[in-house]
Structure formats: C-alpha cells, structure tokens
Design a protein around this motif. Structure first.
Motif, short mmCIF file in Angstrom:
data_model
loop_
_atom_site.label_atom_id
_atom_site.label_comp_id
_atom_site.label_asym_id
_atom_site.label_seq_id
_atom_site.Cartn_x
_atom_site.Cartn_y
_atom_site.Cartn_z
N LYS A 144 0.84 -1.20 0.00
CA LYS A 144 0.00 0.00 0.00
C LYS A 144 0.87 1.25 0.00
N VAL A 145 0.28 2.35 -0.40
CA VAL A 145 0.96 3.64 -0.39
C VAL A 145 0.15 4.58 0.48
N LEU A 146 0.80 5.22 1.44
CA LEU A 146 0.11 6.09 2.38
C LEU A 146 -0.07 7.49 1.81
N SER A 147 -1.19 8.11 2.15
CA SER A 147 -1.42 9.50 1.76
C SER A 147 -0.61 10.40 2.70
N ASN A 148 -0.44 11.66 2.32
CA ASN A 148 0.31 12.60 3.15
C ASN A 148 -0.34 12.78 4.51
N ASP A 149 -1.68 12.85 4.53
CA ASP A 149 -2.40 13.02 5.79
C ASP A 149 -2.18 11.81 6.70
N SER A 150 -2.23 10.61 6.11
CA SER A 150 -2.02 9.39 6.89
C SER A 150 -0.61 9.36 7.46
N MET A 151 0.36 9.76 6.64
CA MET A 151 1.76 9.79 7.09
C MET A 151 1.91 10.72 8.29
N THR A 152 1.29 11.89 8.19
CA THR A 152 1.40 12.87 9.27
C THR A 152 0.83 12.32 10.57
N GLU A 153 -0.34 11.70 10.49
CA GLU A 153 -0.97 11.14 11.68
C GLU A 153 -0.14 10.01 12.28
N LEU A 154 0.39 9.17 11.43
CA LEU A 154 1.20 8.05 11.91
C LEU A 154 2.49 8.53 12.57
N PHE A 155 3.11 9.57 12.00
CA PHE A 155 4.33 10.10 12.62
C PHE A 155 4.04 10.70 13.99
N LYS A 156 2.89 11.36 14.11
CA LYS A 156 2.50 11.91 15.41
C LYS A 156 2.34 10.79 16.43
N ALA A 162 15.44 6.48 8.46
CA ALA A 162 14.79 7.73 8.05
C ALA A 162 13.55 7.98 8.91
N ILE A 163 12.76 6.93 9.16
CA ILE A 163 11.56 7.07 9.99
C ILE A 163 11.94 7.48 11.42
N ASP A 164 12.99 6.88 11.94
CA ASP A 164 13.43 7.19 13.31
C ASP A 164 13.90 8.64 13.45
N ASN A 165 14.49 9.18 12.40
CA ASN A 165 15.08 10.51 12.49
C ASN A 165 14.23 11.63 11.91
N PHE A 166 13.14 11.26 11.24
CA PHE A 166 12.31 12.28 10.59
C PHE A 166 11.52 13.07 11.61
N ASP A 167 11.37 14.37 11.34
CA ASP A 167 10.59 15.25 12.21
C ASP A 167 9.66 16.07 11.33
N LEU A 168 8.40 16.14 11.69
CA LEU A 168 7.42 16.91 10.92
C LEU A 168 7.81 18.38 10.82
N LYS A 169 8.66 18.85 11.74
CA LYS A 169 9.09 20.24 11.71
C LYS A 169 10.05 20.52 10.55
N PHE A 170 10.57 19.45 9.92
CA PHE A 170 11.48 19.65 8.79
C PHE A 170 10.78 20.34 7.63
N ASP A 171 9.44 20.24 7.59
CA ASP A 171 8.64 20.88 6.54
C ASP A 171 9.03 20.42 5.13
N VAL A 172 9.34 19.13 5.01
CA VAL A 172 9.59 18.52 3.70
C VAL A 172 8.84 17.20 3.65
N LYS A 173 8.59 16.71 2.46
CA LYS A 173 7.95 15.41 2.32
C LYS A 173 8.87 14.34 2.89
N PHE A 174 8.28 13.32 3.47
CA PHE A 174 9.10 12.25 4.03
C PHE A 174 9.96 11.60 2.96
N SER A 175 9.40 11.41 1.76
CA SER A 175 10.17 10.76 0.69
C SER A 175 11.43 11.56 0.35
N THR A 176 11.32 12.90 0.37
CA THR A 176 12.47 13.76 0.09
C THR A 176 13.58 13.53 1.11
N TYR A 177 13.18 13.34 2.36
CA TYR A 177 14.13 13.11 3.43
C TYR A 177 14.69 11.69 3.40
N ALA A 178 13.82 10.73 3.07
CA ALA A 178 14.20 9.31 3.17
C ALA A 178 15.09 8.81 2.04
#
Length: 258
Positions: A17-29, A78-94
């Motif tokens: 499956k592929v997660l939507s941006n909203d789903s990713m945000t909620e899961l990271f929280k 990448a998941i362990d180090n990602f922070d929503l405050k980075f203000d970038v898409k997770f894929s860009t960071y990962a």
C-alpha cells in the motif's frame, strides 16, 4: 489475480500500500508518542519507495532480497530521524538515507577489495563533508575536509576516489545521434603510432587546407565538443547542412592523410 506480482523477502510487491500525506502525518505523530504499531505501518507504507530506488541496481547485485533488506534499514533510520518540523515530504528526506545504505552495502561487497583503513577515512570524510555543508552552506573543499579530520588532502581524495563505482570500459560516454563513443575508445595506447609526430603534422596540414566553414565545424565539433544542433543554431543553417559539411570535411582530411 494480482498484477505484476514480485516476491522479495516473502513480500508480494503487488499488495504493497501507499500512504497519503495526511495518513503519514498522523502516523508520525502517533509514533513520536511511542506507538510502535504506527512505526510498523510507516515502514509497510513506504516499501514501494525502497523498491523504486532499487530498480537501478537490478544488474549490480546478485541477491535483490539482501539489497531490499538493506534498503529497509535505510527506511527505518529515516523514519526514526524524521521530524514533521522539517517541513519537507518524508520521501524527500528518506531517499538519500536509503540510497546511502544501499551504496554502502554495494561498496562493502564490491569484488574490488578496499583496505578497511581507507574505507574508514572515506566514511569519516563523507560525515565531515555533510557537517561542513551545514556549517558553511556550500560544498566544502578537499582541503577543508582534510583540515577537519587532521589528515592530508591526498588521504581524503584517495579514500573518496577508492569508493567510487567501477565502470566497464564499454560504458557509453557520448552519443550525438550517430555512432556511440565508449570509454575504451578514449583510453590511450602508449604504443600506438597514431600519436606519431609525422601524423600530427599531416593532420594539422589537412585541417588547415579545409574551407573556412568546414575547418570551423571540425574544430568546434571535435576539439570544443559542440553538437551539430548547437553549430546549426550558431551558424544559422540546418543540422542536415552541418552534417553534410562535417562529412565532407572528414572525407577531405582522410584523403589528405591516407
């Protein structure tokens, strides 16, 4: 029936499956609050990202299962180090982190063995380079990296060069719509008589005897490296005319030195 089914490490890629941006945000929280099930969903929801990166390495690894697992390690980091405050898409960071793990694995398992001490210097140099980029907001020089590590510029350059991917001598390095030039074509043969002084003189004389426009095209094409289209725009004639003039000039040169 599932389409394009591929089994990697027991995972049916058609069912990923592929997660939507909203789903990713909620899961990271949720994950940052300690929900490990959210982390598992984040991993499973980004496995296609890992697969998309591995496509280019299909012909460079005998065991794609191993490479997939290595890519997943990069994803988890990448998941362990990602922070929503980075203000970038997770894929860009990962992507850089996943690529880093994959490239490191391929280097460590390269058929050309590199001394551990050189590998250590290379890894330290890469870390120092990243630190300096953040500090200086630009690409650091080899001298600056060497100073940071307290070693010589040669040691840094040698270590980084040793970690570069090897390529085949039949790797295509240039193509202008005609015959492809391969790396092997550019390797000098020290014993070749083509570098003989007399032939150089004959070639210079042959080029000098060309008409002005033909001589200009030959120099710009084979010394400067311009394409036929660039010359066509510059001179104000069609690419087909450039091609004919070039062919005529080459034939004239060939006749003069043969």
């Amino acid at each position: 029936m599932a389409r394009h089914k591929v089994e990697i490490c027991g995972v049916n890629t058609a069912n990923l499956k592929v997660l939507s941006n909203d789903s990713m945000t909620e899961l990271f929280k949720k994950y940052k609050e300690g929900d490990m099930f959210a982390k598992e969903e984040l991993v499973n929801g980004n496995l296609k990202l890992v697969l998309s990166i591995l496509k280019k390495y299909n012909n460079r690894c005998d065991n794609m299962d191993d490479l997939f697992q290595v890519g997943c390690i990069g994803l988890i980091k990448a998941i362990d180090n990602f922070d929503l405050k980075f203000d970038v898409k997770f894929s860009t960071y990962a992507v850089p982190m996943i690529l880093g793990e994959v490239k490191r694995y391929l280097r460590d398992n390269n058929s050309i063995r590199i001394a551990r001490s050189i590998k250590d210097i290379a890894y330290k140099s890469l870390i120092a380079k990243e630190e300096l980029i953040h500090e200086l907001n630009r690409e650091p020089s080899t001298k600056e990296i060497a100073k940071r590590l307290g070693i010589t510029e040669y040691e840094v350059s040698n270590a980084l060069d040793s970690m570069k991917d090897t390529i085949s001598i039949f790797e295509p390095i240039y193509s202008d719509g005609g015959d492809t030039i391969y790396l092997a074509d550019q390797i000098e043969d020290k014993n070749s008589k083509m570098k003989d002084v007399e032939e150089k003189v004959a070639l210079n004389e042959a080029i000098s005897s060309l008409k002005d426009k033909e001589r200009y095209i030959i120099v710009e094409r084979y010394i400067i490296g311009k394409t036929q289209m660039e010359l066509a725009d510059e001179i104000g004639i069609s690419q087909a005319q450039i091609s004919r003039l070039e062919k005529s000039a080459l034939n004239n040169i060939k006749n003069k030195i043969s």
